[in-house]
Structure formats: structure tokens, C-alpha cells
Design an enzyme around this catalytic site. Structure first.
Site, mmCIF file in Angstrom:
data_model
loop_
_atom_site.group_PDB
_atom_site.id
_atom_site.type_symbol
_atom_site.label_atom_id
_atom_site.label_comp_id
_atom_site.label_asym_id
_atom_site.label_seq_id
_atom_site.Cartn_x
_atom_site.Cartn_y
_atom_site.Cartn_z
ATOM 1 N N ARG A 85 0.837 -1.202 0.000
ATOM 2 C CA ARG A 85 0.000 0.000 0.000
ATOM 3 C C ARG A 85 0.866 1.245 0.000
ATOM 4 O O ARG A 85 0.641 2.171 -0.763
ATOM 5 C CB ARG A 85 -0.921 -0.014 1.220
ATOM 6 N N HIS B 210 2.910 6.065 -2.407
ATOM 7 C CA HIS B 210 4.031 7.001 -2.438
ATOM 8 C C HIS B 210 4.993 6.783 -3.610
ATOM 9 O O HIS B 210 5.901 7.585 -3.798
ATOM 10 C CB HIS B 210 4.815 6.933 -1.127
#
Length: 51
Positions: A17, A22
Site C-alpha cells: 500500500r 508514495h
């Protein structure tokens, strides 16, 4: 929740995730697709074993 279901790979789920959120332009979509098509089914199986 995590301690009650310690057979689920929580750290790995959070890690992917974080990379998706990011990683922006460095995401390897082949790996993401592999996780979606192969590993989520395994996670569903783990979840069913918990119930």
C-alpha cells in the site's frame, strides 16, 4: 484485530500500500497486477479460514 488474525500478512499488505501510494511514477504495474490476480485470492482464503 491484527493479533486476533496473525496468519494474515499485515506488514506486507501495508508495505505494498505504501509503495502504491508514495511510489507515484516508479510503480511496477506488473507486480501490482500479479498481486491482484494471484495473491488476493490467497488472502480471501486466509480470511475464510478465520471465520
Amino acid at each position: 484485530m491484527k493479533s486476533a488474525h496473525d496468519n494474515i500478512p499485515w506488514k506486507e499488505i501495508g508495505g505494498i500500500r505504501d509503495k502504491i501510494i508514495h511510489g507515484y511514477f516508479s510503480i511496477n504495474w506488473i507486480i501490482v497486477w500479479d498481486v491482484i490476480t494471484h495473491e488476493i485470492g490467497d488472502l480471501k482464503t486466509l480470511h475464510l479460514e478465520i471465520k
